[in-house]
Design a protein around this motif. Structure first.
Motif, PDB file in Angstrom:
ATOM      1  N   SER A   1       0.831  -1.201   0.000  1.00 28.86           N
ATOM      2  CA  SER A   1       0.000   0.000   0.000  1.00 28.86           C
ATOM      3  C   SER A   1       0.868   1.254   0.000  1.00 28.86           C
ATOM      4  O   SER A   1       0.517   2.251  -0.616  1.00 28.86           O
ATOM      5  N   LEU A   2       2.029   1.206   0.658  1.00 29.32           N
ATOM      6  CA  LEU A   2       2.935   2.347   0.620  1.00 29.32           C
ATOM      7  C   LEU A   2       3.526   2.520  -0.771  1.00 29.32           C
ATOM      8  O   LEU A   2       3.678   3.625  -1.259  1.00 29.32           O
ATOM      9  N   ALA A   3       3.853   1.407  -1.424  1.00 29.37           N
ATOM     10  CA  ALA A   3       4.435   1.475  -2.757  1.00 29.37           C
ATOM     11  C   ALA A   3       3.431   2.004  -3.767  1.00 29.37           C
ATOM     12  O   ALA A   3       3.801   2.573  -4.781  1.00 29.37           O
ATOM     13  N   ALA A   4       2.142   1.831  -3.511  1.00 27.92           N
ATOM     14  CA  ALA A   4       1.114   2.281  -4.436  1.00 27.92           C
ATOM     15  C   ALA A   4       0.940   3.797  -4.431  1.00 27.92           C
ATOM     16  O   ALA A   4       0.401   4.358  -5.364  1.00 27.92           O
ATOM     17  N   ALA A   5       1.388   4.471  -3.393  1.00 28.95           N
ATOM     18  CA  ALA A   5       1.261   5.922  -3.316  1.00 28.95           C
ATOM     19  C   ALA A   5       2.195   6.549  -4.350  1.00 28.95           C
ATOM     20  O   ALA A   5       3.366   6.213  -4.439  1.00 28.95           O
ATOM     21  N   ALA A   6       1.647   7.458  -5.126  1.00 29.35           N
ATOM     22  CA  ALA A   6       2.427   8.111  -6.168  1.00 29.35           C
ATOM     23  C   ALA A   6       3.343   9.170  -5.562  1.00 29.35           C
ATOM     24  O   ALA A   6       2.978   9.826  -4.593  1.00 29.35           O
ATOM     25  N   GLU A   7       4.511   9.336  -6.155  1.00 30.95           N
ATOM     26  CA  GLU A   7       5.387  10.434  -5.743  1.00 30.95           C
ATOM     27  C   GLU A   7       4.901  11.676  -6.470  1.00 30.95           C
ATOM     28  O   GLU A   7       4.938  11.757  -7.699  1.00 30.95           O
ATOM     29  N   LEU A   8       4.408  12.630  -5.711  1.00 35.80           N
ATOM     30  CA  LEU A   8       3.820  13.833  -6.291  1.00 35.80           C
ATOM     31  C   LEU A   8       4.893  14.906  -6.451  1.00 35.80           C
ATOM     32  O   LEU A   8       5.592  15.235  -5.497  1.00 35.80           O
ATOM     33  N   ARG A   9       4.985  15.434  -7.685  1.00 35.52           N
ATOM     34  CA  ARG A   9       5.992  16.449  -7.992  1.00 35.52           C
ATOM     35  C   ARG A   9       5.381  17.565  -8.824  1.00 35.52           C
ATOM     36  O   ARG A   9       4.460  17.324  -9.625  1.00 35.52           O
ATOM     37  N   PRO A  10       5.890  18.783  -8.676  1.00 34.45           N
ATOM     38  CA  PRO A  10       5.380  19.907  -9.470  1.00 34.45           C
ATOM     39  C   PRO A  10       5.427  19.616 -10.969  1.00 34.45           C
ATOM     40  O   PRO A  10       6.383  19.016 -11.465  1.00 34.45           O
ATOM     41  N   GLY A  11       4.363  20.024 -11.643  1.00 39.13           N
ATOM     42  CA  GLY A  11       4.261  19.839 -13.088  1.00 39.13           C
ATOM     43  C   GLY A  11       3.469  18.619 -13.504  1.00 39.13           C
ATOM     44  O   GLY A  11       3.088  18.499 -14.667  1.00 39.13           O
ATOM     45  N   GLN A  12       3.207  17.708 -12.564  1.00 40.30           N
ATOM     46  CA  GLN A  12       2.412  16.528 -12.912  1.00 40.30           C
ATOM     47  C   GLN A  12       0.949  16.929 -13.108  1.00 40.30           C
ATOM     48  O   GLN A  12       0.409  17.709 -12.330  1.00 40.30           O
ATOM     49  N   VAL A  13       0.337  16.378 -14.140  1.00 46.36           N
ATOM     50  CA  VAL A  13      -1.085  16.569 -14.386  1.00 46.36           C
ATOM     51  C   VAL A  13      -1.746  15.214 -14.165  1.00 46.36           C
ATOM     52  O   VAL A  13      -1.305  14.198 -14.713  1.00 46.36           O
ATOM     53  N   TRP A  14      -2.796  15.206 -13.344  1.00 43.66           N
ATOM     54  CA  TRP A  14      -3.454  13.972 -12.925  1.00 43.66           C
ATOM     55  C   TRP A  14      -4.940  13.983 -13.254  1.00 43.66           C
ATOM     56  O   TRP A  14      -5.605  15.018 -13.144  1.00 43.66           O
ATOM     57  N   ALA A  15      -5.457  12.807 -13.596  1.00 43.93           N
ATOM     58  CA  ALA A  15      -6.897  12.569 -13.583  1.00 43.93           C
ATOM     59  C   ALA A  15      -7.233  12.246 -12.133  1.00 43.93           C
ATOM     60  O   ALA A  15      -6.376  11.763 -11.375  1.00 43.93           O
ATOM     61  N   TYR A  16      -8.453  12.522 -11.730  1.00 44.97           N
ATOM     62  CA  TYR A  16      -8.858  12.260 -10.352  1.00 44.97           C
ATOM     63  C   TYR A  16     -10.325  11.856 -10.317  1.00 44.97           C
ATOM     64  O   TYR A  16     -11.023  11.937 -11.328  1.00 44.97           O
ATOM     65  N   LYS A  17     -10.776  11.419  -9.163  1.00 39.78           N
ATOM     66  CA  LYS A  17     -12.186  11.036  -8.987  1.00 39.78           C
ATOM     67  C   LYS A  17     -13.009  12.318  -8.973  1.00 39.78           C
ATOM     68  O   LYS A  17     -13.122  12.989  -7.951  1.00 39.78           O
ATOM     69  N   THR A  18     -13.564  12.640 -10.125  1.00 36.12           N
ATOM     70  CA  THR A  18     -14.233  13.923 -10.320  1.00 36.12           C
ATOM     71  C   THR A  18     -15.681  13.896  -9.850  1.00 36.12           C
ATOM     72  O   THR A  18     -16.243  12.836  -9.564  1.00 36.12           O
ATOM     73  N   ARG A  19     -16.266  15.070  -9.850  1.00 34.61           N
ATOM     74  CA  ARG A  19     -17.698  15.206  -9.585  1.00 34.61           C
ATOM     75  C   ARG A  19     -18.449  14.814 -10.853  1.00 34.61           C
ATOM     76  O   ARG A  19     -17.884  14.827 -11.953  1.00 34.61           O
ATOM     77  N   ALA A  20     -19.708  14.516 -10.719  1.00 44.69           N
ATOM     78  CA  ALA A  20     -20.549  14.148 -11.868  1.00 44.69           C
ATOM     79  C   ALA A  20     -20.516  15.273 -12.901  1.00 44.69           C
ATOM     80  O   ALA A  20     -20.588  16.451 -12.553  1.00 44.69           O
ATOM     81  N   GLY A  21     -20.375  14.918 -14.165  1.00 46.16           N
ATOM     82  CA  GLY A  21     -20.365  15.891 -15.246  1.00 46.16           C
ATOM     83  C   GLY A  21     -19.028  16.565 -15.496  1.00 46.16           C
ATOM     84  O   GLY A  21     -18.927  17.436 -16.354  1.00 46.16           O
ATOM     85  N   GLU A  22     -18.002  16.182 -14.747  1.00 48.41           N
ATOM     86  CA  GLU A  22     -16.685  16.801 -14.898  1.00 48.41           C
ATOM     87  C   GLU A  22     -15.591  15.769 -15.181  1.00 48.41           C
ATOM     88  O   GLU A  22     -14.447  15.925 -14.767  1.00 48.41           O
ATOM     89  N   ALA A  23     -15.936  14.739 -15.932  1.00 51.00           N
ATOM     90  CA  ALA A  23     -15.001  13.637 -16.177  1.00 51.00           C
ATOM     91  C   ALA A  23     -13.683  14.093 -16.809  1.00 51.00           C
ATOM     92  O   ALA A  23     -12.653  13.469 -16.611  1.00 51.00           O
TER      93      ALA A  23
END
Length: 144
Positions: free
Chosen positions: A16-38
């Motif tokens: 579970s620790l290995a699954a955490a992404a290393e977050l760095r400036p400049g990364q663009v991510w998809a995320y669990k959005t609100r309805a209508g904002e896929a």
């Protein structure tokens, strides 16, 4: 059998620790959005560590659909939001790209940092979608 339990738990924890992404400036991510904002995305702007908040990830959100309750104009992006890393990790789904160009966010960051140093601000510990929903119900005031 009992000897396997601690080993299995340790393996599960390390996975579970290995699954955490290393977050760095400049990364663009998809995320669990609100309805209508896929198509909405978030961009990592800055990552900092604080004694009281832990890791804080500053993000920009694009591709949202909100209405400003003060001016009634459409809001399609939010240039700066601070999140606790664990909340952001639970929101992101996949990295879309990495850029060396970081969108402008200094004004929003400076306002947040001044409020944080005065003990009047922190970092969101809810998901990105829950935070955006909460913003819709917030008491908005026009900046003068």
């Amino acid at each position: 059998m009992a000897a396997l339990l601690p080993t299995a738990l340790a393996l599960l924890f390390s996975c579970s620790l290995a699954a955490a992404a290393e977050l760095r400036p400049g990364q663009v991510w998809a995320y669990k959005t609100r309805a209508g904002e896929a198509g909405s995305t978030l961009t990592i702007l800055k990552v900092e560590n604080y004694k009281d908040l832990g890791a804080v990830v500053h993000i920009r959100v694009d591709g949202i659909r909100m209405r400003n309750p003060v001016k009634a104009n459409a809001i399609t992006d939010i240039p700066h939001l601070p999140f606790k890393e664990v909340a952001l990790q639970s929101s992101i789904t996949r990295q879309l790209s990495q850029s060396t160009a970081i969108p402008a966010f200094q004004e929003g960051y400076d306002i947040w940092k001044q409020a944080y140093l005065a003990g009047q601000a922190g970092a969101f510990d809810t998901s990105v979608s829950a935070t955006l929903n909460a913003m819709l119900g917030a008491d908005w005031n026009e900046k003068r």
